[in-house]
Each structure stands twice: as structure tokens, then as C-alpha cells.
Design a protein around this motif. Structure first.
Motif, short mmCIF file in Angstrom:
data_model
loop_
_atom_site.label_atom_id
_atom_site.label_comp_id
_atom_site.label_asym_id
_atom_site.label_seq_id
_atom_site.Cartn_x
_atom_site.Cartn_y
_atom_site.Cartn_z
N LYS A 247 21.87 14.34 -0.57
CA LYS A 247 23.02 14.26 -1.45
C LYS A 247 22.62 14.64 -2.87
CE LYS A 247 26.70 11.08 -1.67
NZ LYS A 247 27.31 9.82 -1.36
N THR A 248 23.56 15.17 -3.63
CA THR A 248 23.26 15.48 -5.04
C THR A 248 22.78 14.21 -5.74
OG1 THR A 248 25.60 15.16 -5.46
CG2 THR A 248 24.87 17.41 -5.37
N LEU A 249 22.01 14.38 -6.77
CA LEU A 249 21.45 13.29 -7.59
C LEU A 249 20.44 12.42 -6.83
CD1 LEU A 249 24.61 12.16 -9.63
CD2 LEU A 249 22.88 13.84 -10.25
N VAL A 272 12.93 19.29 3.40
CA VAL A 272 13.89 18.44 2.71
C VAL A 272 14.46 19.27 1.57
CG1 VAL A 272 14.21 16.30 1.43
CG2 VAL A 272 12.60 16.38 3.33
N GLY A 273 15.77 19.36 1.52
CA GLY A 273 16.42 20.18 0.48
C GLY A 273 16.98 19.30 -0.61
N LEU A 274 16.66 19.65 -1.86
CA LEU A 274 17.23 18.91 -2.99
C LEU A 274 18.39 19.71 -3.57
CD1 LEU A 274 13.99 17.69 -4.79
CD2 LEU A 274 15.43 16.47 -3.15
N GLU A 275 19.51 19.06 -3.72
CA GLU A 275 20.71 19.68 -4.27
C GLU A 275 20.77 19.39 -5.77
OE1 GLU A 275 23.34 21.53 -2.73
OE2 GLU A 275 21.84 21.89 -1.20
N PRO A 276 21.87 19.72 -6.48
CA PRO A 276 21.87 19.47 -7.93
C PRO A 276 21.45 18.04 -8.25
CG PRO A 276 23.83 20.67 -7.28
CD PRO A 276 23.10 20.35 -6.02
N GLY A 277 20.57 17.92 -9.23
CA GLY A 277 20.08 16.59 -9.58
C GLY A 277 18.59 16.62 -9.89
N TRP A 278 17.89 17.59 -9.37
CA TRP A 278 16.45 17.64 -9.67
C TRP A 278 16.21 18.31 -11.01
CZ3 TRP A 278 13.88 22.16 -10.63
CH2 TRP A 278 14.48 23.35 -10.18
N HIS A 279 17.17 19.24 -11.42
CA HIS A 279 17.06 19.86 -12.75
C HIS A 279 17.45 18.81 -13.81
CE1 HIS A 279 18.42 23.56 -10.48
NE2 HIS A 279 17.58 24.17 -11.26
N SER A 280 16.93 18.95 -14.98
CA SER A 280 17.38 18.08 -16.07
C SER A 280 18.85 18.40 -16.39
CB SER A 280 16.50 18.25 -17.30
OG SER A 280 16.49 19.61 -17.70
N LYS A 281 19.28 19.64 -16.11
CA LYS A 281 20.67 20.04 -16.30
C LYS A 281 21.06 20.97 -15.14
CE LYS A 281 21.21 19.09 -20.96
NZ LYS A 281 20.20 18.05 -21.04
N THR A 292 13.68 11.40 -14.95
CA THR A 292 14.10 10.06 -14.52
C THR A 292 14.17 10.01 -13.00
OG1 THR A 292 16.43 10.66 -14.72
CG2 THR A 292 15.43 9.55 -16.61
N ARG A 293 14.66 11.08 -12.39
CA ARG A 293 14.75 11.09 -10.92
C ARG A 293 13.45 11.57 -10.27
NH1 ARG A 293 20.36 11.99 -12.10
NH2 ARG A 293 19.95 14.14 -12.68
N PHE A 294 12.76 12.49 -10.96
CA PHE A 294 11.51 13.03 -10.38
C PHE A 294 10.38 12.93 -11.40
CE2 PHE A 294 14.83 14.67 -7.76
CZ PHE A 294 14.29 14.56 -6.49
N PRO A 295 9.82 11.71 -11.54
CA PRO A 295 8.76 11.55 -12.55
C PRO A 295 7.50 12.33 -12.21
CG PRO A 295 9.22 9.46 -11.41
CD PRO A 295 10.22 10.45 -10.93
N ASN A 296 7.25 12.54 -10.91
CA ASN A 296 6.01 13.25 -10.56
C ASN A 296 6.20 14.19 -9.37
OD1 ASN A 296 3.47 14.13 -10.41
ND2 ASN A 296 2.52 12.10 -10.56
N PRO A 297 6.91 15.30 -9.61
CA PRO A 297 7.22 16.20 -8.49
C PRO A 297 5.99 16.82 -7.83
CG PRO A 297 7.91 17.18 -10.59
CD PRO A 297 7.50 15.77 -10.88
N ALA A 298 4.93 17.05 -8.62
CA ALA A 298 3.72 17.67 -8.04
C ALA A 298 3.10 16.72 -7.02
CB ALA A 298 2.71 17.99 -9.15
N GLU A 299 3.02 15.46 -7.41
CA GLU A 299 2.44 14.45 -6.53
C GLU A 299 3.29 14.30 -5.26
OE1 GLU A 299 -0.38 12.29 -5.35
OE2 GLU A 299 -0.57 13.42 -7.23
#
Ligand code: GAL
Length: 720
Positions: A247-249, A272-281, A292-299
């Protein structure tokens, strides 16, 4: 008097010169110039003509495919497939017109991703990149100007313009076979569509490149076209597993929870697909992570990958004004915004590189495996208008016709430069897309329409997914998942609903069964994709492309009706709801509400996939619906390699045992393909092909092409 006469002559001449062009416009003859069309055979069975001055930018300029010269020439020589004396072209008022003859009974296929019809004779199109709006009129996600004829030829108009196509729906007075008027009042054989032997294209340009392909059958024509555009792509092995879009966000924690739930519910998952929400905008997009939603995407991506899960990121390519990516691309954007974001001109190398470098650094290099390039097709009100200008000088129209391929090829390049395969989604495509590892999808959520699009995708060199999002009933859910699992991308796109495979409990066992069946068929599906690459054979395609197919279905006569059928239009029976997956499996899905359905079986013996029972030969059979299965039929002599039902392709590894099923009585041969599953080294020859053969109840294996890559262990043969 004398002076007067002189004056009159001069005046007369002046009048003629002033008004002649106007008169020509009135009678439609303005600057009409006949074109002498010269066909040059450029490869075996492929001819090209350049009429007048052809613009340097065309549909293939932006995709990365190279013509597969050897593969085409290996198909052998062929004669020019159309009567040249019946091809006419002229240029008038800045437009080029070209007409080809149509024979009686000839059928035309292709002309883009249509959702309702497969046969296109008698229809008119304006091929125009757009989100599909419910009518097969040329406005669609992949308005590819390529058609295939049942007479064994194909035509490709290589122009990045809106092209008008009239497929035997106009009757010209100079026709060799003029239509004979009939009186509807009295003639019982009056038809709404008088016979037309014209296949006409109008290209809004003074010059155009046209390519004609030949073939012993329609399949060969399609193969030549696909190979001409670069040949098909082989997805990463992980790309053929199951994808769940959140889901988004969604947050980092949601991703972990989702993976956990899939494990607990024993449902296959690879992406796993991420919809709008992973971008800051988002809308427009910043391409920076929302901390805030993805503090450590690399990890996160590292952790997931260790376990065999791959992240795919949604974006639309409209840049948030003032964001870092926007600043990097900024001088090279169009003069209109989309969703208030800047539109990069990806045809400018500097813009392309700036975009590529950004996503490489912030996403690809930290382990993101693919993207979903959304909103690249239009929906008119959400795109730039035709009068928009772009810094490269391309028109709004040229940009629109090619934008999906511009974006997809830029993303693809990032991965290719790392020698890594990606597999993602894009909401539009064009000629040249055959070589791009992206699958098209749509918001137009008609299940039947989705399947017709899957049938048609094979005529236009694109991949398509009938994704499942949500459903009104459990029955609809299982039917939708069944077809998603028999497509290039097995996916739930729950961006809005958050639906999970197990949400409709009463059908969950069936949903699970079909997902595992797809996993079991991966060796078959992967080998099928290798033929897309080597031979240009579309992995998912119409049964009409079966060499043994003969059109057995005809026309249904209708009655005159003052509201529903005021012109008494007969219905041309069309096979819009069944398709081939590879060379051996015919898929005839059920849709919610169906209790029975008809299946058109091409000539040759066909068998039920599940039981091996004989089903028919060159006939139309009727089958009964059961919820638990998607009907599948297998050709006589087919060998279907199947692996154990794994949840994730991480377990498709060394020594994977194979069960090879044999159907019918004919001798069976299957070319089982393998490679490293992740790099482009197969393009350099790093792959293995083994010939599986089954004769007189005995199976044998012969190596055709050797490499270090071979995943399989023990082979068990099973006569069905
Ligand atoms: C639509 C797209 C959907 C989903 C949604 C998110 O344009 O077709 O699949 O991604 O955007 O906003």
C-alpha cells in the motif's frame, strides 16, 4: 485599348499565381507529390524504404536494441511478400500517405495493445500513446505501428508521430476491386462494411521510413520484427517469481512484516514493490528517500536480498522543483510541467546521464533491483500538450510517442552498465521495447480486457501483466490470480487496497496452488524467454500465431436493430480470451461468473495439462468451470520441465531436480536453457542449452551448448 489588354493579361496572370494554390487547397491537390517507393532488402526477409527526407529521430532511436542481423539472416531468404505494383504513396500538405493492398479474406493483427479485439480488419486507428480509455481506437499504452497479416507479411512504420491507420475500412474509387453497391431494402447480402482492399497509413510528416517483414507464417513475421527491434529480453530469474506491491505510504517495518506474513502463509514471494511513499515527495517525485519511513534503505535492501527478496520502487519521472535530482536535470526539461514537476528530455545525453547518476547513487547502488515507471503514457490531462517544446527540439508529439521507452531505456542502462539484470514495470511501451526488461500494466481493470491485451502483446513486441489488485468476490480473486500467474509478471498491485493473496479465505488453497504451479513451471518459462531473445518468439501470444492454426470461427450474422445495431454490423468472431504460454501450453482462463467456456484448439492433438487426458484436435471444445484450476492444454509430444514448488527463486539452485512431463504420443523435444540468472553474460555466449528428448517411453539429454551454468540435478520422466 492596347494598354488595357496588356493590363488585363498581367492581371490574369497575377490572379492565376495568387489563387492557384488556394484553388489547389479547395480541390485537395495542394502540393500532392507521388512518391516512388523503392524497397531495399536489408536482411533476409526484411525490406526498408525511405520516402523523401526521413527525420533522424524515430521510434527505435531511443531504445537500446541492436538489429539482430545474424538471427534474422539465419531464418533464410524470402521473397518480397506484397505486390509492389499495388503499393502507392504520395505526400500532400506535409503528410505522407502509403497504401497497401488487402486480399479477400485476409486478416490483420497488431497495431498496438488493444483490449477488445484481436482481428483488426475493418477498423480505423490513430496510434497515440495514452492510458487505455476503453475503446480500441489507437489510444493505448503501447500504440505500436506494426501489423501482421495472415498472408505472411508485416509492416512497421518507424515514425515517432501519431499515425492514422485504416485497415480495410475505406473504399477508394481507384480500387482494383471496387465495392459493388447493394440496396439494403432488398439485398439480403447487404453488409455495413463494403468490401475494401485498402490498408492505408497517413503519417503527419513529409518523409517516412517503412519496413516490410516476410515470413512463411505469421509467427515468422513477428519474429523478424522482434529481432529487428533488438530481440526479446531474458528477465532475471528472481523477476519470474511473485511480486507483492504494498500500500502507498508503507514503511520499512511494513516491508519486513509483509515478508514475514508471506512466509507464515506459505505463499511464494520474490519481489516487494513500494508505491508512493518511499520518496520524500511524490507526484512530482524527489527520488530521495523519506527518512521517516525508510531510515536505512541500504540496510533494508541488503537484509532482504540475503534472503532472496528484491525491492522494486514506483516513480513517475516528473521532478519535484528544486529537489537535488531536478537541479541536476533542470536545464534539460520541457516548457510544461506534469503533476507540477519538471519533465526531463531524456533524448539529451546530459539529462539522461544526470537522471541515471542520481538513481544509481541513491537507489541502484544500495541494492534496489527494479523500478515501476508510472504515468509515462499520458491520460491527456496529465501530460504535456502537443505544442509543448523540449530542449532537444523534439516536438510534444515525438516526445509523447516515445516517452515510456525513453524512461525505461535510461533505467535499463543503469543496470546494464553494472552488468546486472533488472525486471520492472512501465505503464507504456513502443516499438523497440522488446529489448527492455519491463512489463506494461494499466489502471483499466477489466479482467477480460487484460487477457485480450495479453493476447495482443505478442503482436507488438511488449510484455504485459494482467495484475491483480482487488476483487469484488472470492471467485473473481482466484480467477484474477490464476491469470496473473500465467503472465510475464505474477503480481498483486495492492497500492490502494492492501489486498493479500490469502484475503479471500475460501479460495486461498486455489490461489496458493496456482502460484506454486507457476514456480514449478519456471524452467519452462525461463526457456520460453530464451527463445524470445534468440528467435524473437513472443513468450505470451495469440493462438492465431500457432503454425497449425486455421481460422475456424468466422462471422456471426446479426439483425438490424434501431438502438443496439442500427447499421446491422456482423460480429467477426475473434479469439480474445485464450493464449499460448511458450510453444506448448495453451491457457484458456475462466472469468468470474463463467460456468463453461469454449476453447479453440488449433490442429493437432491437445491434452489436458493436469490429467494428460485427450482434449481435442482442430476443434472448438466446451469445458466446465471448476474454481481450483486455470484450464491448460498441452500439444501432442510436448515436454514440460517442472521443478519442485519453491517459495522463492533462491531455492532454484544447483541440483534442482526436474520432472519432465511428456504429453500424447508424438516424439518430444525441448531445449532447456540456463545461465547465471542475473547478468547479461548470456549475450556474450555464457549459457547452457540441453536438448531433452522423449522417444518410445524413454527420455534422453544431450548438451547442445555448454557453459558452467547448469542448475538442474536428477531428471525424472513422466508420461502423462
Ligand atoms: C497509478 C498506477 C498504479 C499505482 C498508483 C499509485 O498511476 O497505475 O499502479 O502505482 O498510480 O499512485
Amino acid at each position: 485599348m492596347k494598354t488595357n489588354t496588356k493590363f488585363t493579361t498581367a492581371k490574369l496572370l497575377l490572379c492565376i499565381f495568387t489563387f492557384l494554390p488556394l484553388w489547389n487547397i479547395v480541390i485537395g491537390q495542394n502540393d500532392k507529390k507521388e512518391n516512388h517507393v523503392v524497397w531495399n532488402e536489408i536482411l533476409n526477409g526484411v525490406w526498408k524504404t525511405k520516402i523523401n527526407n526521413v527525420p533522424s529521430f524515430n521510434l527505435l532511436s531511443i531504445s537500446n536494441g541492436k538489429i539482430r542481423t545474424n538471427a534474422i539472416n539465419d531464418m533464410g531468404e524470402a521473397k518480397f511478400p506484397i505486390d509492389k505494383s499495388e503499393i502507392h504513396s504520395f505526400t500532400r500538405n506535409g503528410k505522407t500517405f502509403i497504401r497497401f493492398p488487402l486480399a479477400k479474406g485476409e486478416e490483420i493483427y497488431g497495431l498496438g495493445l488493444n483490449f477488445h479485439h484481436v482481428k483488426e480488419r475493418g477498423r480505423i486507428f490513430r496510434l497515440h500513446m495514452d492510458h487505455y480509455g476503453g475503446t480500441d481506437n489507437g489510444r493505448t499504452h503501447a500504440p505500436v505501428p506494426f501489423l501482421v497479416s495472415s498472408e505472411g507479411y508485416g509492416i512497421f512504420i518507424n515514425a515517432a508521430r501519431y499515425i492514422d491507420v485504416n485497415v480495410g475500412a475505406a473504399v477508394s474509387k481507384d480500387s482494383k476491386h471496387p465495392a459493388i453497391p447493394k440496396d439494403r431494402n432488398t439485398a439480403s447480402d447487404w453488409t455495413v462494411m463494403p468490401y475494401s482492399d485498402n490498408l492505408e497509413f497517413t503519417i503527419p510528416e513529409e518523409g517516412v521510413e517503412v519496413i516490410v517483414f516476410s515470413g512463411k507464417n505469421m509467427m515468422e513475421v513477428v519474429q523478424r520484427f522482434n529481432l529487428y527491434c533488438g530481440g526479446g529480453v531474458i528477465p532475471a530469474k528472481w523477476g519470474l517469481g511473485f511480486m507483492q506491491r504494498l500500500k502507498t505510504l508503507a514503511t520499512e517495518d511494513d516491508v519486513k512484516q509483509e515478508v514475514k506474513q508471506f512466509k507464515e502463509n506459505h505463499f511464494p514471494l520474490n519481489m516487494v514493490g513500494l508505491e508512493p511513499g518511499w520518496h520524500s515527495k511524490a507526484y512530482p517525485c524527489s527520488f530521495e528517500w523519506d527518512k521517516t519511513r525508510f531510515p536505512n534503505p541500504a540496510e533494508l535492501s541488503k537484509e532482504l536480498k540475503k534472503d532472496g527478496y528484491y525491492l522494486n520502487l514506483w516513480f513517475n519521472p516528473y521532478l519535484w522543483p528544486g529537489s537535488a535530482i531536478d537541479k541536476a536535470v533542470e536545464p534539460f526539461v520541457g516548457d510544461y510541467t506534469v503533476w507540477c514537476g519538471n519533465v526531463p528530455d531524456f533524448t539529451i545525453p546530459k539529462a539522461r546521464e544526470a537522471f541515471k547518476n542520481f538513481i544509481k547513487k541513491h537507489q541502484v547502488d544500495i541494492g534496489i533491483s527494479g523500478f515501476k515507471a508510472d504515468e509515462v503514457d499520458g491520460y491527456d490531462e496529465w501530460l504535456w500538450p502537443d505544442m509543448a517544446t523540449f530542449p532537444s527540439g523534439k516536438s510534444g508529439e515525438q516526445m509523447r510517442q516515445t516517452f515510456p521507452n525513453q524512461v525505461a531505456s535510461a533505467v535499463d542502462e543503469v543496470y546494464r552498465e553494472k552488468n546486472e539484470r533488472t525486471y520492472g514495470l512501465v505503464r507504456g511501451g513502443q516499438a523497440g521495447g522488446v529489448n527492455l526488461p519491463f512489463v506494461i500494466y494499466s489502471d483499466y481493470y477489466s479482467h477480460r480486457g487484460f487477457i485480450t491485451a495479453l493476447v495482443n502483446s505478442g503482436f507488438c513486441g511488449v510484455l504485459w501483466t494482467p495484475e491483480a489488485r482487488n476483487s469484488e468476490t472470492a471467485e473473481e480473486w482466484v480467477r484474477r490470480i490464476q491469470t496473473a500467474c500465467f503472465s510475464p509478471m505474477a503480481m498483486i498491485n495492492a497500492w490502494q487496497s492492501g489486498t493479500k493473496p490469502w484475503d479471500f479465505k475460501e479460495v486461498y488453497p486455489y490461489v496458493q496452488d496456482v502460484a506454486f504451479l507457476r514456480m514449478r513451471l519456471l524452467p519452462y518459462i525461463y526457456s520460453t524467454f530464451s527463445e524470445y531473445y534468440f528467435k524473437g518468439t513472443p513468450p505470451f501470444r495469440a493462438v492465431n500465431l500457432e503454425p497449425s492454426f486455421t481460422d475456424q470461427i468466422g462471422v456471426i450474422k446479426t439483425k438490424l436493430d434501431d438502438t443496439k445495431n442500427p447499421y446491422k454490423k456482423d460480429i467477426v468472431k475473434d479469439i480474445t480470451d485464450q493464449y499460448m504460454m511458450g510453444n506448448h501450453i495453451l491457457v484458456a482462463p475462466f472469468f468470474a461468473g463463467d460456468t463453461t467456456r469454449q476453447v479453440v484448439l488449433p490442429k493437432g492433438n491437445w491434452y489436458d495439462f493436469y490429467t494428460g487426458e485427450y482434449a481435442g484436435n482442430g476443434e472448438i471444445i466446451t469445458i466446465k468451470a471448476t474454481l481450483d484450476k486455470i484450464p491448460l492444454f498441452v500439444k501432442d509430444g510436448s515436454l514440460i520441465p517442472m521443478m519442485p514448488p519453491v517459495e522463492n527463486t533462491r531455492d532454484w539452485k544447483k541440483n534442482t531436480p526436474l520432472e519432465v512431463r511428456h504429453y500424447g504420443t508424438a516424439e518430444g523435444v525441448f531445449y532447456l536453457y540456463d545461465d547465471d540468472g542475473t547478468s547479461y553474460d548470456y549475450e556474450k555466449g555464457d549459457y547452457t542449452i540441453k536438448e531433452l528428448r522423449y522417444k518410445k517411453n524413454k527420455g534422453s539429454v544431450k548438451t547442445i551448448k555448454k557453459s558452467p551454468y547448469w542448475t538442474y540435478g536428477k531428471i525424472t520422466w513422466k508420461q502423462m
